[in-house]
Design a protein around this motif. Structure first.
Motif, PDB file in Angstrom:
ATOM      1  N   SER A 108       0.834  -1.199   0.000  1.00 11.31           N
ATOM      2  CA  SER A 108       0.000   0.000   0.000  1.00 11.31           C
ATOM      3  C   SER A 108       0.870   1.251   0.000  1.00 11.31           C
ATOM      4  O   SER A 108       2.067   1.203   0.294  1.00 11.31           O
ATOM      5  N   MET A 109       0.254   2.365  -0.312  1.00 10.12           N
ATOM      6  CA  MET A 109       0.966   3.641  -0.257  1.00 10.12           C
ATOM      7  C   MET A 109       1.436   3.926   1.166  1.00 10.12           C
ATOM      8  O   MET A 109       2.516   4.489   1.378  1.00 10.12           O
ATOM      9  N   LYS A 110       0.633   3.528   2.152  1.00 12.55           N
ATOM     10  CA  LYS A 110       1.017   3.744   3.547  1.00 12.55           C
ATOM     11  C   LYS A 110       2.278   2.961   3.892  1.00 12.55           C
ATOM     12  O   LYS A 110       3.147   3.454   4.612  1.00 12.55           O
ATOM     13  N   GLN A 111       2.384   1.737   3.376  1.00 11.09           N
ATOM     14  CA  GLN A 111       3.577   0.929   3.629  1.00 11.09           C
ATOM     15  C   GLN A 111       4.822   1.598   3.050  1.00 11.09           C
ATOM     16  O   GLN A 111       5.881   1.581   3.663  1.00 11.09           O
ATOM     17  N   ILE A 112       4.657   2.175   1.885  1.00 12.09           N
ATOM     18  CA  ILE A 112       5.791   2.869   1.260  1.00 12.09           C
ATOM     19  C   ILE A 112       6.189   4.073   2.107  1.00 12.09           C
ATOM     20  O   ILE A 112       7.377   4.310   2.359  1.00 12.09           O
ATOM     21  N   ALA A 113       5.186   4.828   2.551  1.00 18.57           N
ATOM     22  CA  ALA A 113       5.461   6.007   3.384  1.00 18.57           C
ATOM     23  C   ALA A 113       6.130   5.596   4.685  1.00 18.57           C
ATOM     24  O   ALA A 113       7.122   6.210   5.118  1.00 18.57           O
ATOM     25  N   ASP A 114       5.603   4.549   5.318  1.00 15.86           N
ATOM     26  CA  ASP A 114       6.175   4.089   6.588  1.00 15.86           C
ATOM     27  C   ASP A 114       7.610   3.615   6.400  1.00 15.86           C
ATOM     28  O   ASP A 114       8.476   3.862   7.248  1.00 15.86           O
TER      29      ASP A 114
END
Length: 210
Positions: free
Chosen positions: A22-28
């Protein structure tokens, strides 16, 4: 920051599979906020499109030289470069069917790119025929189909290794170029075979630090 995001996304896509990231995983993974990521790439589709643009730019390195004597080594080099591209972006080739279904703009770009590759590949084969390295086309030799087989074999080389993983099966343990040559060897003339063996001897030489 844009380059860092793409680099991290490719790493995660390769490791976990694109659809599982997910985009959140990339951000994290980058220790940035989701808002910061979306500032650079609004959606996952936009991010993937930018990564694909990078892939397309890298394929330009495989263009044949102009006004030069082209040998069988150029085919070897092109295929090895494509193999390295696949290793770098293995997620794309492992999930190519789903990507083409989910992202129509990428699918259209990919289709056009491949049709151009078929044309360039056919020109290369025609050149090898004209210079006496390959047999001329006949009722039993259809080089358009041969080119399509080469495309299929090279494009799905990475994914087939994920499907056939038996430790007792050795056929697919070779480099992809070894498999691709088996598609062309039956069509090489005596001159072509002589050059082929020279190419294989050359690429098999160990590298030195000199």
């Amino acid at each position: 920051m844009k380059e860092e995001i793409k680099k991290e996304a490719v790493k995660l896509f390769n490791t976990l599979g694109m659809s599982n990231v997910s985009m959140k995983q990339i951000a994290d993974s980058l220790s940035i906020s989701a808002g910061n990521l979306q500032y650079h790439y609004k959606t996952k589709a936009v991010l993937l499109a930018n990564i694909y643009d990078d892939m397309f730019e890298e394929t330009k390195n495989n263009i044949l030289p102009e006004n030069a004597y082209i040998t069988l080594f150029h085919f070897e080099e092109m295929m090895r470069n494509f193999d390295r591209l696949q290793e770098h972006y293995n997620f794309f080739f492992n999930d190519i069917v789903n990507i083409n279904k989910t992202y129509p703009e990428i699918a259209e770009h990919y289709k056009v790119t491949n049709l151009n590759r078929f044309e360039e590949g056919r020109k290369l084969i025609d050149y090898y025929i004209e210079t006496g390295r390959m047999l001329p086309e006949s009722e039993t030799i259809d080089y358009d189909k041969t080119m399509h087989l080469i495309w299929m074999s090279s494009t799905f080389w990475q994914s087939q290794k994920l499907v056939i993983t038996s430790t007792t099966y050795e056929t697919n343990k070779c480099a992809s170029i070894e498999m691709l040559w088996t598609l062309l060897l039956p069509y090489l003339t005596e001159k072509g075979l002589e050059e082929y063996y020279q190419v294989r001897k050359f690429v098999a030489l160990p590298k030195t630090n000199e």
